[in-house]
Design a protein around this motif. Structure first.
Motif, PDB file in Angstrom:
ATOM      1  N   GLU A  36      78.920 -30.463 -50.546  1.00  0.00           N
ATOM      2  CA  GLU A  36      78.668 -29.528 -51.645  1.00  0.00           C
ATOM      3  C   GLU A  36      78.526 -30.266 -52.975  1.00  0.00           C
ATOM      4  O   GLU A  36      77.646 -29.948 -53.790  1.00  0.00           O
ATOM      5  CB  GLU A  36      79.802 -28.496 -51.750  1.00  0.00           C
ATOM      6  N   GLN A  37      79.381 -31.249 -53.216  1.00  0.00           N
ATOM      7  CA  GLN A  37      79.276 -32.031 -54.444  1.00  0.00           C
ATOM      8  C   GLN A  37      77.933 -32.746 -54.516  1.00  0.00           C
ATOM      9  O   GLN A  37      77.280 -32.772 -55.562  1.00  0.00           O
ATOM     10  CB  GLN A  37      80.418 -33.046 -54.518  1.00  0.00           C
ATOM     11  N   LEU A  38      77.508 -33.317 -53.389  1.00  0.00           N
ATOM     12  CA  LEU A  38      76.230 -34.026 -53.354  1.00  0.00           C
ATOM     13  C   LEU A  38      75.074 -33.067 -53.615  1.00  0.00           C
ATOM     14  O   LEU A  38      74.113 -33.407 -54.312  1.00  0.00           O
ATOM     15  CB  LEU A  38      76.055 -34.722 -52.005  1.00  0.00           C
ATOM     16  N   ALA A  39      75.176 -31.846 -53.072  1.00  0.00           N
ATOM     17  CA  ALA A  39      74.131 -30.850 -53.315  1.00  0.00           C
ATOM     18  C   ALA A  39      74.028 -30.526 -54.796  1.00  0.00           C
ATOM     19  O   ALA A  39      72.926 -30.349 -55.336  1.00  0.00           O
ATOM     20  CB  ALA A  39      74.422 -29.581 -52.510  1.00  0.00           C
ATOM     21  N   ALA A  40      75.166 -30.450 -55.469  1.00  0.00           N
ATOM     22  CA  ALA A  40      75.137 -30.182 -56.907  1.00  0.00           C
ATOM     23  C   ALA A  40      74.555 -31.357 -57.676  1.00  0.00           C
ATOM     24  O   ALA A  40      73.798 -31.173 -58.637  1.00  0.00           O
ATOM     25  CB  ALA A  40      76.552 -29.881 -57.399  1.00  0.00           C
ATOM     26  N   VAL A  41      74.885 -32.578 -57.268  1.00  0.00           N
ATOM     27  CA  VAL A  41      74.361 -33.773 -57.936  1.00  0.00           C
ATOM     28  C   VAL A  41      72.845 -33.849 -57.794  1.00  0.00           C
ATOM     29  O   VAL A  41      72.126 -34.180 -58.740  1.00  0.00           O
ATOM     30  CB  VAL A  41      75.031 -35.039 -57.356  1.00  0.00           C
ATOM     31  N   ILE A  62      80.177 -33.166 -61.934  1.00  0.00           N
ATOM     32  CA  ILE A  62      79.265 -33.091 -63.079  1.00  0.00           C
ATOM     33  C   ILE A  62      79.010 -34.465 -63.693  1.00  0.00           C
ATOM     34  O   ILE A  62      77.914 -34.721 -64.197  1.00  0.00           O
ATOM     35  CB  ILE A  62      79.761 -32.085 -64.137  1.00  0.00           C
ATOM     36  N   THR A  63      79.994 -35.369 -63.633  1.00  0.00           N
ATOM     37  CA  THR A  63      79.727 -36.719 -64.153  1.00  0.00           C
ATOM     38  C   THR A  63      78.709 -37.437 -63.265  1.00  0.00           C
ATOM     39  O   THR A  63      77.827 -38.140 -63.774  1.00  0.00           O
ATOM     40  CB  THR A  63      81.018 -37.552 -64.251  1.00  0.00           C
ATOM     41  N   HIS A  64      78.811 -37.248 -61.943  1.00  0.00           N
ATOM     42  CA  HIS A  64      77.816 -37.850 -61.054  1.00  0.00           C
ATOM     43  C   HIS A  64      76.443 -37.218 -61.258  1.00  0.00           C
ATOM     44  O   HIS A  64      75.416 -37.908 -61.176  1.00  0.00           O
ATOM     45  CB  HIS A  64      78.252 -37.717 -59.597  1.00  0.00           C
ATOM     46  N   ARG A  65      76.419 -35.917 -61.516  1.00  0.00           N
ATOM     47  CA  ARG A  65      75.115 -35.278 -61.764  1.00  0.00           C
ATOM     48  C   ARG A  65      74.496 -35.829 -63.046  1.00  0.00           C
ATOM     49  O   ARG A  65      73.293 -36.139 -63.090  1.00  0.00           O
ATOM     50  CB  ARG A  65      75.265 -33.767 -61.862  1.00  0.00           C
ATOM     51  N   ILE A  66      75.286 -35.968 -64.094  1.00  0.00           N
ATOM     52  CA  ILE A  66      74.763 -36.508 -65.348  1.00  0.00           C
ATOM     53  C   ILE A  66      74.274 -37.940 -65.137  1.00  0.00           C
ATOM     54  O   ILE A  66      73.171 -38.311 -65.583  1.00  0.00           O
ATOM     55  CB  ILE A  66      75.843 -36.454 -66.439  1.00  0.00           C
ATOM     56  N   ALA A  67      75.086 -38.751 -64.449  1.00  0.00           N
ATOM     57  CA  ALA A  67      74.693 -40.144 -64.199  1.00  0.00           C
ATOM     58  C   ALA A  67      73.410 -40.203 -63.378  1.00  0.00           C
ATOM     59  O   ALA A  67      72.531 -41.039 -63.626  1.00  0.00           O
ATOM     60  CB  ALA A  67      75.825 -40.872 -63.480  1.00  0.00           C
ATOM     61  N   HIS A  68      73.291 -39.303 -62.414  1.00  0.00           N
ATOM     62  CA  HIS A  68      72.078 -39.277 -61.576  1.00  0.00           C
ATOM     63  C   HIS A  68      70.850 -38.895 -62.414  1.00  0.00           C
ATOM     64  O   HIS A  68      69.776 -39.480 -62.246  1.00  0.00           O
ATOM     65  CB  HIS A  68      72.293 -38.261 -60.445  1.00  0.00           C
ATOM     66  N   MET A  69      71.007 -37.946 -63.322  1.00  0.00           N
ATOM     67  CA  MET A  69      69.880 -37.553 -64.165  1.00  0.00           C
ATOM     68  C   MET A  69      69.411 -38.727 -65.019  1.00  0.00           C
ATOM     69  O   MET A  69      68.211 -38.932 -65.210  1.00  0.00           O
ATOM     70  CB  MET A  69      70.277 -36.367 -65.049  1.00  0.00           C
ATOM     71  N   PHE A 242      71.704 -29.360 -70.844  1.00  0.00           N
ATOM     72  CA  PHE A 242      73.051 -28.930 -71.209  1.00  0.00           C
ATOM     73  C   PHE A 242      73.925 -28.773 -69.966  1.00  0.00           C
ATOM     74  O   PHE A 242      73.461 -28.308 -68.919  1.00  0.00           O
ATOM     75  CB  PHE A 242      72.996 -27.593 -71.971  1.00  0.00           C
ATOM     76  N   VAL A 243      75.189 -29.158 -70.131  1.00  0.00           N
ATOM     77  CA  VAL A 243      76.215 -28.955 -69.104  1.00  0.00           C
ATOM     78  C   VAL A 243      77.379 -28.248 -69.777  1.00  0.00           C
ATOM     79  O   VAL A 243      77.849 -28.698 -70.833  1.00  0.00           O
ATOM     80  CB  VAL A 243      76.691 -30.295 -68.495  1.00  0.00           C
ATOM     81  N   VAL A 244      77.841 -27.144 -69.203  1.00  0.00           N
ATOM     82  CA  VAL A 244      78.965 -26.404 -69.780  1.00  0.00           C
ATOM     83  C   VAL A 244      80.073 -26.312 -68.737  1.00  0.00           C
ATOM     84  O   VAL A 244      79.882 -25.733 -67.659  1.00  0.00           O
ATOM     85  CB  VAL A 244      78.552 -24.992 -70.235  1.00  0.00           C
ATOM     86  N   ASP A 245      81.212 -26.888 -69.049  1.00  0.00           N
ATOM     87  CA  ASP A 245      82.379 -26.849 -68.169  1.00  0.00           C
ATOM     88  C   ASP A 245      83.194 -25.588 -68.460  1.00  0.00           C
ATOM     89  O   ASP A 245      83.126 -25.031 -69.564  1.00  0.00           O
ATOM     90  CB  ASP A 245      83.223 -28.101 -68.405  1.00  0.00           C
ATOM     91  N   GLU A 246      83.994 -25.145 -67.482  1.00  0.00           N
ATOM     92  CA  GLU A 246      84.864 -23.970 -67.637  1.00  0.00           C
ATOM     93  C   GLU A 246      84.068 -22.775 -68.187  1.00  0.00           C
ATOM     94  O   GLU A 246      84.492 -22.077 -69.110  1.00  0.00           O
ATOM     95  CB  GLU A 246      86.040 -24.291 -68.575  1.00  0.00           C
ATOM     96  N   TYR A 247      82.932 -22.515 -67.562  1.00  0.00           N
ATOM     97  CA  TYR A 247      82.011 -21.507 -68.090  1.00  0.00           C
ATOM     98  C   TYR A 247      82.604 -20.096 -68.018  1.00  0.00           C
ATOM     99  O   TYR A 247      82.151 -19.198 -68.732  1.00  0.00           O
ATOM    100  CB  TYR A 247      80.701 -21.567 -67.306  1.00  0.00           C
ATOM    101  N   GLN A 248      83.624 -19.898 -67.185  1.00  0.00           N
ATOM    102  CA  GLN A 248      84.251 -18.576 -67.130  1.00  0.00           C
ATOM    103  C   GLN A 248      85.004 -18.246 -68.417  1.00  0.00           C
ATOM    104  O   GLN A 248      85.371 -17.096 -68.646  1.00  0.00           O
ATOM    105  CB  GLN A 248      85.212 -18.477 -65.937  1.00  0.00           C
ATOM    106  N   ASP A 249      85.246 -19.250 -69.255  1.00  0.00           N
ATOM    107  CA  ASP A 249      86.002 -19.041 -70.485  1.00  0.00           C
ATOM    108  C   ASP A 249      85.116 -18.874 -71.721  1.00  0.00           C
ATOM    109  O   ASP A 249      85.627 -18.810 -72.848  1.00  0.00           O
ATOM    110  CB  ASP A 249      86.972 -20.212 -70.718  1.00  0.00           C
ATOM    111  N   VAL A 250      83.802 -18.806 -71.529  1.00  0.00           N
ATOM    112  CA  VAL A 250      82.901 -18.655 -72.665  1.00  0.00           C
ATOM    113  C   VAL A 250      83.035 -17.255 -73.251  1.00  0.00           C
ATOM    114  O   VAL A 250      83.090 -16.258 -72.523  1.00  0.00           O
ATOM    115  CB  VAL A 250      81.442 -18.919 -72.226  1.00  0.00           C
TER     116      VAL A 250
END
Length: 756
Positions: A36-41, A62-69, A242-250
């Motif tokens: 699942e993590q790899l799918a997100a990356v 999310i850090t791996h996704r950013i690094a991959h981008m 853009f990457v937004v962490d803890e999006y349930q708290d927006v």
């Protein structure tokens, strides 16, 4: 703030189309990432929604996704803005990306990002420097209260400040406050029209002082981007992803800022967990997370369900709490939903099970159920168990005591102090603002300026030598948990930071360490200090420990007494879920049957524990895994295994075994009772409103709706019958008993001209 570099601008002008072909797998990505993590990356650039359960490795993902981008998709690091909710989380993101060789990504809180942008654009937009940011609203609110001819005490002033914060976060203007506060069911210390008047006065005082508060930063940032096309063009050229962490708290205001940044683009990756939505009182809403696939029908939705933090025993209890909650599942119709991995079946069934976690750690001890006669005894029992964990090698910094309200900390501070166990109260003075820390930093800077060459060679030794000027010595700390011990631990934490930096960078010198401390202080990235953590459940969000004690788990505290609606109760359940999922290995859940020693044991354990306790009891009876001599206490026993004289009365509605006040009433508080006298109920409500107004307090402080309903159902005619009802303790009886009995018999209460 500066614009994109020439190379970034050329790349942005002709961005490669990554959506039309499969994405290459980055080197080494298969190691350390689950499916699942790899799918997100590897998800295409565009809208991505990562539903990340507690402990499932969202930061890693999310850090791996950013690094991959950056490394595989040729996205400029400076064109990515990652937004978090705390400076600590932003610092962790930057640190992990730096280790991965990815520099230049902006990782900031909403407010820090807004301040940086506004400071850059405001002089051009307004022709003047940005007004000063007022970090504390309390002094301004005190002036506003004085202008509105109010005399709130300190607690009321804090509550009123929080209410204004809610109004601004939800974009409610003073003129609309009364109407919208009623629509949202807001409960305040003062009448809504008074709060509206105070809110208006607050804005006037702030304007006259020429200062901004934190919400103004977001409001002005959104307005500047929305109203000035050249600002939007320049900002959107700078930040394209853009990457937004803890999006349930927006909250709505933060979402408005995010929409302004994004414009008509869709390169947005959000990460969140609706099951950890615990800040609705501040205006936060999981709606933005839940409805993300509707807003972006082509979104990739990935669910992270493998829990790497907690043992199977802790995860099982967390899942039981979720099973007892009614929670909406994100609608993934039209979205590209990734359903790989264990425990994540496809289709509607998969959506219903999306919140359940799958434990990946080895087995550990069962949760401990600890019941005591009184709060002091509960605190003492918790201190004894903590002493036992320390004796087995669990560090004090890896133990936490979590409670629903801050006022509960006093009993545990006392108990830990008596047991000579060091502790730290989270939410107090910030680490880098403590006197011994600021003094140490000044001495380190002075040592750097002196350029002495005869100090020991290694960085850790140099720092130890400097700290010796403050009387600090490595080795055994001072005995006991007092101020001397806390001071020693804070300086020891600085020394550990130096040792950690030296281990990472053997050539690091005092200048590098001073720079590291400056960055940590700027972002409040605090080191670990040895001591048991005392914190509220809200303050514990995002943290984790080897051992967690969830204390004071009684109805009226968790769920809190004023949680009456289904949604309020659901949020209280989620708060307990957050507490449970903070534990890696050891989890203790405790409660006391009375507040004071020798008092009547009328409390009942939190209703949220009913099913987990029952399941635990069945497991022990039916499983050979239950070991004799286990430290875990049976439900209905004290921490020492001593049986209580618990009532065998069953609820007349659902059949559940009852205890305390519920046993005397004959049914669960949550179960429907007999016919309610509607006229009496309305008389009681009218009387309560008058008493609340006289006291200047919320209505529920007098008596809750649940208690009024029970009075109208049972119609007590004597003091004995009245005091048998839940919610009627001695203090309530003394203050309101005579009035209530008068109302039941149809007579006007004392001091009332008429009951209507």
């Amino acid at each position: 703030m500066s614009g994109p570099s020439a190379s970034e601008a050329r790349r942005a002008a002709s961005p490669p189309d990554h959506r039309s072909s499969p994405d290459p797998v980055p080197a080494g990505a298969e190691q350390g990432l689950d499916p699942e993590q790899l799918a997100a990356v590897l998800a295409p650039v565009g809208p991505v929604c990562i539903l990340a359960g507690a402990g499932t490795g969202k930061t890693r993902t999310i850090t791996h996704r950013i690094a991959h981008m950056v490394t595989e998709r040729e996205v400029g690091a400076g064109q990515i803005l990652a937004v978090t909710f705390t400076n600590r989380a932003a610092g962790e993101l930057r640190g992990r990306l730096r280790v991965m060789g990815v520099d230049g990504v902006q990782a900031r809180t909403f407010h820090a990002a807004a301040l940086r942008q506004l400071s850059y654009f405001w002089p051009s937009v307004a022709g003047t420097a940005l007004p000063r940011l007022e970090k504390s609203r309390i002094p301004l609110m005190a002036k506003a209260a004085n202008r509105a001819r109010l005399r709130p005490d300190r607690a009321e002033l804090r509550d009123l400040t929080s209410e204004v914060e809610w109004a601004k976060a939800t974009m409610v203007a003073p003129t609309d406050y009364v109407r919208l506060a009623a629509a949202h069911g807001r409960e305040t210390s003062f009448a809504p029209d008074v709060v509206a008047r105070l809110y208006e006065a607050y804005e006037e005082v702030k304007s006259e002082a020429g200062v901004l508060d934190f919400d103004d930063l977001l409001l002005l940032t959104a307005a500047v981007v929305e109203e000035h096309g050249w600002v939007a063009t320049e900002l959107r050229a700078r930040y394209r992803h853009f990457v937004v962490d803890e999006y349930q708290d927006v909250n709505p205001l933060q979402q408005r800022v995010l929409d302004a940044w994004l414009g008509d683009r869709d390169s947005l990756c959000v990460v969140g967990d609706a099951n950890q939505t615990i800040y609705s009182f501040t205006g936060a809403s999981a709606r933005h997370l839940v409805e993300f696939p509707r807003r972006f029908p082509a979104a990739t939705v990935v669910r992270l369900v493998r829990d790497y933090r907690s043992t199977p025993q802790v995860v099982a209890l967390a899942n039981q709490l979720l099973d007892g909650a009614a929670r909406p599942a994100p609608d993934t119709r039209g979205a590209s939903a990734v359903q790989a991995g264990p425990g994540v079946p496809g289709g509607a069934e998969g959506r219903s099970a999306a919140g359940r976690l799958v434990a990946m750690r080895p087995s550990g001890p069962e949760p401990v159920w600890l019941e005591s006669d009184s709060e002091p005894e509960e605190a003492a029992a918790v201190a004894r168990r903590i002493r036992g964990l320390l004796g087995t090698g669990v560090p004090a910094s890896e133990i936490a005591v979590l409670y629903r309200i801050n006022a509960q900390s006093e009993a545990y501070e006392t108990a830990l102090g008596r047991a000579e166990i060091p502790y730290l109260v989270r939410g107090g003075e910030k680490f880098f603002e403590r006197p011994e820390v600021t003094g140490a930093v000044r001495m380190l800077r002075a040592a750097l300026r002196s350029a002495e060459t005869d100090r020991p060679g290694g960085l850790a030794d140099v720092v130890a030598d400097v700290l010796s000027g403050l009387g600090w010595r490595p080795g055994a700390p001072p005995a006991g948990p007092g101020a001397d011990r806390e001071r020693w631990e804070n300086l020891a934490a600085l020394h550990r930071l130096a040792a950690d930096l030296e281990a990472r960078e053997p050539e690091a010198d005092l200048a590098a360490f001073a720079a590291d401390l400056a960055e940590r202080a700027a972002h409040q990235h605090t080191p670990t200090v040895q001591g048991v953590t005392l914190a509220s459940l809200h303050a514990a969000k995002g943290l984790e420990w080897d051992a967690v004690f969830l204390v004071g788990l009684v109805d009226g505290t968790l769920p809190i007494v004023h949680a009456q609606t289904d949604e309020q109760l659901a949020e209280e359940r989620r708060l307990l879920y957050v507490g449970v999922t903070r534990a890696r290995v050891h989890l203790t859940l405790s409660w006391a049957l009375a507040r004071a020693e020798g008092a009547r044991r009328s409390r009942r354990p939190s209703r949220f524990l009913d099913e987990p306790r029952r399941a635990a009891a069945v497991f022990r009876r039916g499983s050979s895994a239950a070991r004799p001599g286990s430290a875990r206490a049976e439900p209905g026993t004290g921490g020492n295994g001593r049986a209580r004289n618990r009532s065998s009365v069953l609820c007349r509605v659902c059949g559940r075994a009852l205890a305390g006040a519920e046993a005397r009433v004959g049914r669960c508080e949550a179960c429907p009772g007999g016919p309610v006298d509607g006229e009496l109920f309305e008389r009681l409500r009218a009387w309560r409103a008058r008493r609340a107004k006289e006291q200047g307090a919320p209505a529920f402080v007098v008596l809750t709706d649940a208690t009024l309903r029970l009075i109208a159902e049972r119609r007590p005619s004597t003091v004995a019958e009245l005091v048998a009802l839940p919610g009627i303790g001695q203090s309530k009886l003394d203050r309101y008993g005579e009035d209530v009995l008068a109302l039941v018999t149809g007579r006007p209460p004392a001091g009332s001209p008429s009951t209507g």
